[in-house]
Motif scaffolding. Structure first.
Motif, PDB file in Angstrom:
ATOM      1  N   ASN A   1      -7.686   4.127  -8.680  1.00  0.00           N
ATOM      2  CA  ASN A   1      -7.493   2.840  -8.015  1.00  0.00           C
ATOM      3  C   ASN A   1      -8.534   1.801  -8.458  1.00  0.00           C
ATOM      4  O   ASN A   1      -8.805   0.833  -7.771  1.00  0.00           O
TER       5      ASN A   1
ATOM      6  N   TYR B   1      -9.459  -4.158  -3.496  1.00  0.00           N
ATOM      7  CA  TYR B   1      -8.077  -4.276  -3.986  1.00  0.00           C
ATOM      8  C   TYR B   1      -7.764  -5.722  -4.381  1.00  0.00           C
ATOM      9  O   TYR B   1      -6.964  -5.981  -5.268  1.00  0.00           O
TER      10      TYR B   1
ATOM     11  N   ASP C   1      -4.190   2.779 -12.362  1.00  0.00           N
ATOM     12  CA  ASP C   1      -2.790   2.906 -11.958  1.00  0.00           C
ATOM     13  C   ASP C   1      -2.028   1.614 -12.253  1.00  0.00           C
ATOM     14  O   ASP C   1      -2.516   0.514 -11.971  1.00  0.00           O
TER      15      ASP C   1
ATOM     16  N   PHE D   1      -8.348  10.362  -8.543  1.00  0.00           N
ATOM     17  CA  PHE D   1      -8.707  11.131  -7.355  1.00  0.00           C
ATOM     18  C   PHE D   1      -7.483  11.249  -6.461  1.00  0.00           C
ATOM     19  O   PHE D   1      -6.555  10.443  -6.563  1.00  0.00           O
TER      20      PHE D   1
ATOM     21  N   CYS E   1       0.810  -1.225   0.000  1.00  0.00           N
ATOM     22  CA  CYS E   1       0.000   0.000   0.000  1.00  0.00           C
ATOM     23  C   CYS E   1       0.842   1.273   0.000  1.00  0.00           C
ATOM     24  O   CYS E   1       0.385   2.334  -0.429  1.00  0.00           O
TER      25      CYS E   1
ATOM     26  N   LEU F   1     -11.908   1.924  -9.222  1.00  0.00           N
ATOM     27  CA  LEU F   1     -13.332   1.874  -8.863  1.00  0.00           C
ATOM     28  C   LEU F   1     -14.158   2.032 -10.135  1.00  0.00           C
ATOM     29  O   LEU F   1     -13.808   2.826 -11.010  1.00  0.00           O
TER      30      LEU F   1
ATOM     31  N   ARG G   1      -4.632   9.492  -8.578  1.00  0.00           N
ATOM     32  CA  ARG G   1      -4.520   8.164  -9.182  1.00  0.00           C
ATOM     33  C   ARG G   1      -5.892   7.535  -9.301  1.00  0.00           C
ATOM     34  O   ARG G   1      -6.827   7.883  -8.593  1.00  0.00           O
TER      35      ARG G   1
ATOM     36  N   MET H   1     -13.848   6.066   0.221  1.00  0.00           N
ATOM     37  CA  MET H   1     -13.695   6.447  -1.198  1.00  0.00           C
ATOM     38  C   MET H   1     -14.405   7.782  -1.461  1.00  0.00           C
ATOM     39  O   MET H   1     -15.163   8.267  -0.634  1.00  0.00           O
ATOM     40  N   HIS H   2     -14.160   8.355  -2.656  1.00  0.00           N
ATOM     41  CA  HIS H   2     -14.617   9.724  -2.917  1.00  0.00           C
ATOM     42  C   HIS H   2     -16.122   9.870  -2.864  1.00  0.00           C
ATOM     43  O   HIS H   2     -16.641  10.959  -2.638  1.00  0.00           O
TER      44      HIS H   2
ATOM     45  N   PRO I   1      -6.202   9.419  -0.675  1.00  0.00           N
ATOM     46  CA  PRO I   1      -6.521   9.892   0.678  1.00  0.00           C
ATOM     47  C   PRO I   1      -5.527   9.344   1.704  1.00  0.00           C
ATOM     48  O   PRO I   1      -4.995   8.256   1.531  1.00  0.00           O
TER      49      PRO I   1
ATOM     50  N   CYS J   1       1.434   4.324  -2.715  1.00  0.00           N
ATOM     51  CA  CYS J   1       0.496   5.454  -2.886  1.00  0.00           C
ATOM     52  C   CYS J   1       0.157   6.105  -1.540  1.00  0.00           C
ATOM     53  O   CYS J   1       0.162   7.324  -1.412  1.00  0.00           O
ATOM     54  N   HIS J   2      -0.150   5.257  -0.565  1.00  0.00           N
ATOM     55  CA  HIS J   2      -0.485   5.778   0.775  1.00  0.00           C
ATOM     56  C   HIS J   2       0.821   5.867   1.565  1.00  0.00           C
ATOM     57  O   HIS J   2       1.026   5.169   2.561  1.00  0.00           O
TER      58      HIS J   2
END
Lengths: 352, 250
Positions: A236, A292, A304, A262, A219, A238, A234, A277-278, A265, A222-223
């Motif tokens: 992911n 994931y 990505d 997006f 993870c 969805l 990026r 998520m957004h 986060p 990105c995070h």
């Protein structure tokens, strides 16, 4: 008699001058503090807005004040609740003016100093201009800047605070926005168990330690630690929500290669910020990991590259990963009285 | 009693003094002034908001409700010695506000060959947070949902518009890379400035040209622009052609 009047007048004049004069007010300067081993913020968000106790306190009052909204019921804090790490607790979309909903999930507010852009799509280029978006959006606070300033200027307590913070009792948009930025920009999350482990004042359990390893392998790209986001945009994987048709970053850049991207986060305080998520489509972290593992839509050209092969997280790994993610909960930040509404004013101050 | 009264009087004087801006800087003797007046016109006549009906080159009729644009970063150039005098300030020209149409700048007294200005707000000011004065978001020239200034705003109505209330709305902006609509306009004209004196420069902004410069704008086809991007760039390109120096009066 005459003397009395003159004295009274004199006092009024003297009192008036101290309130209105341009003599520089005494300011108590503050410094944004964060752990030494953290990266430096890309730019100093307080470079042209010196952080002071006076500015911070004023920003806090504004943040909790319903009068900034059209009907008095939608302060910033109605959607950004401290106990939920300044996200909206248990809501995919937040409630705005007149029973409307926001179009996106309200993100938590902390560590803004590291964000080059704000909002899920990076629409906002500076922390100071961010409040203009919710203040004027019909589905958020639905107010005009003129009206907000009119209401604030009619309140002597505000005039006194603006005078103290910015040397000017006439409240203008610039000072209001700078004050809000002093408050939101000061909210730092850096005292979770994870942070204490890094400082050497706590230690991970076996499971957390194992989870940390899995996190770093799967993870962290990105995070990214220690902010748990690299603040990039990026996709992911969805599926697009057809009703919202939200293409994220592309809506701002007009660049098709940004479609469905997006802002990554932060995973700090994740346990307080569900749904995820957004668009808040996932209620639990199990659902997130399931995404994931095998929910990624691999047909999207902008997916990505790190996710092309999905992320294999076994059920055993999931337990450890979740244990690690729990260590990112910063109870100190969400209980910190410094960020809480002060007793003299309540979130809903009633009709005005 | 008397002393008190005097004291009180002094206090008033004192308040008065404080209310004044800090002592005005005395003009260095080598400087003079230029007073630049923007005259927004159509067919040679001053633009009249709301009431006048105009016709564009496509025989579409229209009324203008709002006409506002940013002008900044003035430059005065002395071609012979390759020198440029920059004046970094930003102004909002608003047809609805007479006082916004004239700008006075202080410049070294000499004879200039050319003047230039940026049509819009430079990228630094677009990304520097909350501003005041001409750049105050109260002026309704800041995109709240996508940070950045609207550089030119032209709004009105036309029977040829097929959108709600027969509106047209051109909000032209964008400061970043590909989508930047920023343009420096140079206007060739001898401009003599004498020390301590004011030279008047009348700039004619022929708004009629906007509709059919490099890019034809038909209200029936393109009644709205509300985001930075390819369309905004074309519209800004058109807008940049409207300016010329009508007169320089010493």
């Amino acid at each position: 008699m005459k003397i009395k009047i003159t004295i009274a007048l004199l006092l009024v004049v003297l009192g008036g001058t101290s309130f209105l004069s341009d003599a520089p007010p005494k300011l108590h300067y503050l410094k944004l503090t964060f752990p030494k081993d953290w990266p430096k913020p890309p730019k100093d968000i307080f470079a042209t807005n010196p952080l002071t106790e006076e500015g911070f306190e004023l920003g806090k009052k504004l943040f909790y004040d319903g009068r900034l909204s059209k009907d008095g019921n939608v302060p910033c804090a109605s959607c950004h609740q401290q106990f939920a790490s300044f996200s909206t607790y248990d809501h995919d979309f937040s409630h705005g003016f007149n029973n409307s909903f926001t179009r996106r999930n309200a993100p938590p507010i902390f560590n803004l100093a590291w964000m080059k852009e704000l909002h899920w799509d990076g629409a906002i280029n500076h922390i100071e201009v961010q409040p203009l978006a919710p203040l004027t959006a019909a589905n958020e606070m639905a107010e005009s800047i003129e009206n907000v300033l009119r209401k604030l200027n009619a309140d002597t307590a505000y005039k006194r605070m603006f005078k103290a913070a910015f040397g000017d009792a006439t409240i203008n948009s610039q000072h209001m926005l700078k004050a809000l930025a002093q408050f939101t920009g000061s909210i730092i999350s850096c005292n979770s168990k994870y942070d204490q482990v890094k400082k050497g004042t706590a230690s991970f359990s076996m499971s957390e330690e194992q989870g940390y390893k899995i996190f770093k392998a799967k993870c962290n790209a990105c995070h990214t630690e220690p902010l748990f986001t690299d603040n990039s945009f990026r996709n992911n994987g969805l599926d697009i929500n057809l009703q919202l048709a939200d293409k994220g970053r592309m809506g701002i850049s007009n660049d098709p290669s940004d479609s469905l991207k997006f802002k990554v986060p932060s995973l700090r305080n994740l346990y307080l910020t569900a749904p995820y998520m957004h668009d808040g489509r996932m209620n639990t972290l199990q659902e997130v990991l399931q995404h994931y593992r095998n929910g990624i839509n691999a047909t999207q050209p902008t997916l990505d590259s790190l996710l092309k092969n999905r992320i294999a997280v076994s059920k055993k790994e999931e337990v450890d990963l979740l244990a690690f993610l729990y260590t990112l909960t910063d109870t100190e930040m969400v209980k910190n009285k410094r960020f809480a509404a002060t007793a003299t004013y309540k979130m809903h101050e009633g009709p005005h | 009693m008397r002393t008190l009264f005097i004291c009180c009087f002094l206090c008033f004087a004192c308040v008065d003094g404080i209310a004044q801006p800090a002592h005005k800087k005395t003009t260095p003797t080598k400087n003079g002034y230029v007073k630049i007046t923007f005259k927004n016109t159509i067919n040679g006549q001053p633009v009249v908001l709301n009431d006048s009906v105009y016709t564009n080159p496509f025989r579409e009729t229209y009324r203008i409700k709002k006409l506002k644009y940013y002008i900044s970063n003035f430059q005065f150039s002395l071609v012979s010695i390759k020198k440029i005098v920059p004046v970094k300030r930003c102004f909002l020209i608003n047809q609805a506000d007479d006082s916004s149409l004239s700008i006075t700048l202080e410049v070294p007294a000499t004879r200039y060959d050319e003047m230039g200005f940026l049509l819009g707000v430079d990228s630094v000011l677009n990304t520097s947070g909350a501003q005041t004065g001409a750049l105050d978001p109260l002026n309704d020239m800041f995109w709240t949902w996508h940070s950045g200034y609207i550089m030119q705003k032209l709004e009105g109505t036309s029977p040829q518009s097929n959108i709600v209330n027969n509106k047209f709305e051109y909000h032209i902006g964008g400061y970043e890379g590909e989508s930047s609509v920023l343009q420096t306009i140079w206007l060739n004209h001898a401009i003599s400035v004498e020390k301590g004196k004011t030279t008047s420069i009348i700039i004619n902004a022929d708004i009629g040209k906007y509709w059919n410069a490099a890019y034809p704008v038909k209200i029936s086809e393109t009644p709205v622009c509300s985001t930075p991007g390819a369309l905004a760039k074309k519209l800004a390109g058109n807008f940049s052609t409207v300016f010329s120096i009508a007169d320089v009066i010493q």
